[in-house]
Design a protein around this motif. Structure first.
Motif, PDB file in Angstrom:
ATOM      1  N   VAL A 132       0.876  -1.164   0.000  1.00 57.86           N
ATOM      2  CA  VAL A 132       0.000   0.000   0.000  1.00 57.86           C
ATOM      3  C   VAL A 132       0.914   1.215   0.000  1.00 57.86           C
ATOM      4  CG1 VAL A 132      -1.742   1.304   1.268  1.00 57.86           C
ATOM      5  CG2 VAL A 132      -1.822  -1.200   1.257  1.00 57.86           C
ATOM      6  N   VAL A 133       0.780   2.074  -0.977  1.00 57.09           N
ATOM      7  CA  VAL A 133       1.618   3.262  -1.090  1.00 57.09           C
ATOM      8  C   VAL A 133       0.763   4.479  -0.784  1.00 57.09           C
ATOM      9  CG1 VAL A 133       3.044   4.660  -2.622  1.00 57.09           C
ATOM     10  CG2 VAL A 133       3.074   2.160  -2.821  1.00 57.09           C
ATOM     11  N   ILE A 134       1.202   5.273   0.196  1.00 56.78           N
ATOM     12  CA  ILE A 134       0.517   6.512   0.549  1.00 56.78           C
ATOM     13  C   ILE A 134       1.522   7.632   0.323  1.00 56.78           C
ATOM     14  CG2 ILE A 134      -0.604   7.819   2.383  1.00 56.78           C
ATOM     15  CD1 ILE A 134      -1.279   5.116   3.682  1.00 56.78           C
ATOM     16  N   SER A 135       1.133   8.621  -0.446  1.00 57.06           N
ATOM     17  CA  SER A 135       2.062   9.701  -0.743  1.00 57.06           C
ATOM     18  C   SER A 135       1.435  11.045  -0.419  1.00 57.06           C
ATOM     19  CB  SER A 135       2.473   9.650  -2.222  1.00 57.06           C
ATOM     20  OG  SER A 135       1.342   9.795  -3.043  1.00 57.06           O
ATOM     21  N   ASN A 136       2.282  12.071  -0.356  1.00 56.55           N
ATOM     22  CA  ASN A 136       1.841  13.455  -0.164  1.00 56.55           C
ATOM     23  C   ASN A 136       1.020  13.641   1.107  1.00 56.55           C
ATOM     24  OD1 ASN A 136       3.109  14.154  -2.561  1.00 56.55           O
ATOM     25  ND2 ASN A 136       1.277  13.730  -3.752  1.00 56.55           N
ATOM     26  N   ASP A 137       1.664  13.431   2.251  1.00 59.15           N
ATOM     27  CA  ASP A 137       1.015  13.643   3.548  1.00 59.15           C
ATOM     28  C   ASP A 137      -0.273  12.843   3.692  1.00 59.15           C
ATOM     29  OD1 ASP A 137       3.020  15.371   4.372  1.00 59.15           O
ATOM     30  OD2 ASP A 137       1.983  17.133   3.613  1.00 59.15           O
ATOM     31  N   GLY A 138      -0.190  11.538   3.457  1.00 56.85           N
ATOM     32  CA  GLY A 138      -1.363  10.678   3.585  1.00 56.85           C
ATOM     33  C   GLY A 138      -1.735  10.449   5.025  1.00 56.85           C
ATOM     34  N   ASN A 139      -3.014  10.311   5.288  1.00 55.95           N
ATOM     35  CA  ASN A 139      -3.530  10.030   6.624  1.00 55.95           C
ATOM     36  C   ASN A 139      -4.411   8.792   6.572  1.00 55.95           C
ATOM     37  OD1 ASN A 139      -2.536  12.317   8.230  1.00 55.95           O
ATOM     38  ND2 ASN A 139      -3.795  13.508   6.810  1.00 55.95           N
ATOM     39  N   THR A 146     -10.952  10.417  16.301  1.00 48.31           N
ATOM     40  CA  THR A 146      -9.731  11.210  16.502  1.00 48.31           C
ATOM     41  C   THR A 146      -8.480  10.353  16.414  1.00 48.31           C
ATOM     42  OG1 THR A 146      -9.904  10.936  18.891  1.00 48.31           O
ATOM     43  CG2 THR A 146     -10.912  12.917  17.909  1.00 48.31           C
ATOM     44  N   ASP A 147      -8.630   9.017  16.405  1.00 45.46           N
ATOM     45  CA  ASP A 147      -7.472   8.142  16.265  1.00 45.46           C
ATOM     46  C   ASP A 147      -7.048   8.121  14.801  1.00 45.46           C
ATOM     47  OD1 ASP A 147      -7.759   7.565  18.921  1.00 45.46           O
ATOM     48  OD2 ASP A 147      -8.810   5.674  18.577  1.00 45.46           O
ATOM     49  N   SER A 148      -5.757   8.353  14.552  1.00 43.45           N
ATOM     50  CA  SER A 148      -5.299   8.339  13.178  1.00 43.45           C
ATOM     51  C   SER A 148      -3.815   8.011  13.118  1.00 43.45           C
ATOM     52  CB  SER A 148      -5.542   9.698  12.503  1.00 43.45           C
ATOM     53  OG  SER A 148      -4.737  10.688  13.115  1.00 43.45           O
ATOM     54  N   ILE A 149      -3.390   7.631  11.936  1.00 45.46           N
ATOM     55  CA  ILE A 149      -1.982   7.428  11.623  1.00 45.46           C
ATOM     56  C   ILE A 149      -1.679   8.400  10.497  1.00 45.46           C
ATOM     57  CG2 ILE A 149      -0.247   5.822  10.781  1.00 45.46           C
ATOM     58  CD1 ILE A 149      -2.070   3.551  11.806  1.00 45.46           C
ATOM     59  N   ALA A 150      -0.631   9.176  10.616  1.00 45.34           N
ATOM     60  CA  ALA A 150      -0.268  10.149   9.585  1.00 45.34           C
ATOM     61  C   ALA A 150       1.111   9.822   9.048  1.00 45.34           C
ATOM     62  CB  ALA A 150      -0.291  11.563  10.150  1.00 45.34           C
ATOM     63  N   ILE A 151       1.270   9.957   7.743  1.00 37.81           N
ATOM     64  CA  ILE A 151       2.554   9.769   7.087  1.00 37.81           C
ATOM     65  C   ILE A 151       2.845  11.064   6.342  1.00 37.81           C
ATOM     66  CG2 ILE A 151       3.862   8.394   5.446  1.00 37.81           C
ATOM     67  CD1 ILE A 151       1.769   6.141   5.957  1.00 37.81           C
ATOM     68  N   ASN A 156       7.784  10.100   7.532  1.00 36.20           N
ATOM     69  CA  ASN A 156       7.689   9.950   8.978  1.00 36.20           C
ATOM     70  C   ASN A 156       6.276   9.557   9.361  1.00 36.20           C
ATOM     71  OD1 ASN A 156      10.406  10.805   9.469  1.00 36.20           O
ATOM     72  ND2 ASN A 156       9.724  12.893   9.004  1.00 36.20           N
ATOM     73  N   ILE A 157       6.163   8.619  10.302  1.00 42.21           N
ATOM     74  CA  ILE A 157       4.870   8.108  10.733  1.00 42.21           C
ATOM     75  C   ILE A 157       4.588   8.584  12.150  1.00 42.21           C
ATOM     76  CG2 ILE A 157       3.529   6.024  11.232  1.00 42.21           C
ATOM     77  CD1 ILE A 157       5.275   4.571   9.174  1.00 42.21           C
ATOM     78  N   THR A 158       3.409   9.143  12.350  1.00 43.61           N
ATOM     79  CA  THR A 158       2.963   9.524  13.693  1.00 43.61           C
ATOM     80  C   THR A 158       1.587   8.930  13.916  1.00 43.61           C
ATOM     81  OG1 THR A 158       2.016  11.599  12.882  1.00 43.61           O
ATOM     82  CG2 THR A 158       4.268  11.681  13.713  1.00 43.61           C
ATOM     83  N   ALA A 159       1.300   8.592  15.191  1.00 48.32           N
ATOM     84  CA  ALA A 159      -0.005   8.031  15.531  1.00 48.32           C
ATOM     85  C   ALA A 159      -0.569   8.785  16.717  1.00 48.32           C
ATOM     86  CB  ALA A 159       0.137   6.545  15.865  1.00 48.32           C
ATOM     87  N   SER A 160      -1.875   9.049  16.696  1.00 48.40           N
ATOM     88  CA  SER A 160      -2.510   9.766  17.799  1.00 48.40           C
ATOM     89  C   SER A 160      -2.726   8.853  19.002  1.00 48.40           C
ATOM     90  CB  SER A 160      -3.840  10.368  17.345  1.00 48.40           C
ATOM     91  OG  SER A 160      -4.723   9.338  16.960  1.00 48.40           O
TER      92      SER A 160
END
Length: 171
Positions: A132-139, A146-151, A156-160
């Protein structure tokens, strides 16, 4: 060797016995509208001839010499309905998409190596085979949740909330 007849059981009967077509229907410009080839029950339309349905010619089915079209010009949706699955295949019969009546919906990769089912809806979500490819600030997250994973664009990966990753990961 042509005949026009009528019976109460069959209605109007038009019979022909040509060498290439049993029946040829032409318009007032002497252009062929359609033919019925000799010895077949096929109806052949020339390129760009359209089958038009609806008072306002809302639905068109035609071939332009290069591509084939089913075109809805009217108000409302174009609906494909079946008593079982709806399957889109290539001319060899290989699946491109399968819309199952009582199961997951499936999308297939048709190109070369790695061909096969790649995406399927399931009772609990989706199943993806491959990357699975997520590009350009994918969420990734739930709508209204409110739970999310951001790339971000740097990968860089961040999780709430807590993030658990199983299997091999690369960055």
């Amino acid at each position: 060797n042509a005949a026009i007849g009528y019976t109460s059981g069959e209605g109007l009967i038009l019979t022909g016995q040509g060498s290439t077509s049993d029946i040829t229907l032409k318009n007032d410009a002497d252009e062929t509208v359609f033919t019925i080839p000799t010895g077949t029950d096929d109806i052949l339309f020339p390129d760009d001839a359209k089958i038009l349905m609806g008072t306002g010619s809302d639905l068109e089915i035609f071939h332009d010499g290069s591509h084939s079209y089913i075109k809805d010009n009217g108000i409302g949706d174009l609906k494909l309905q079946a008593s079982d699955d709806v399957v889109i295949e290539d001319t060899s019969g290989a699946n491109a998409a399968v819309f199952n009546v009582d199961a997951g919906q499936e999308l297939y990769w048709r190109g070369g190596s790695g061909a096969g089912k790649k995406f399927e809806t399931t009772q609990t979500g989706v199943s993806v085979t491959g990357n699975v490819v997520i590009s350009n600030d994918g969420n990734i997250g739930s709508v209204g949740d409110t739970d999310s994973i951001a790339i971000d664009s740097s990968g860089n990966i961040t999780a709430s909330q807590n993030l658990t990753v199983t299997g091999e990961t690369t960055h």
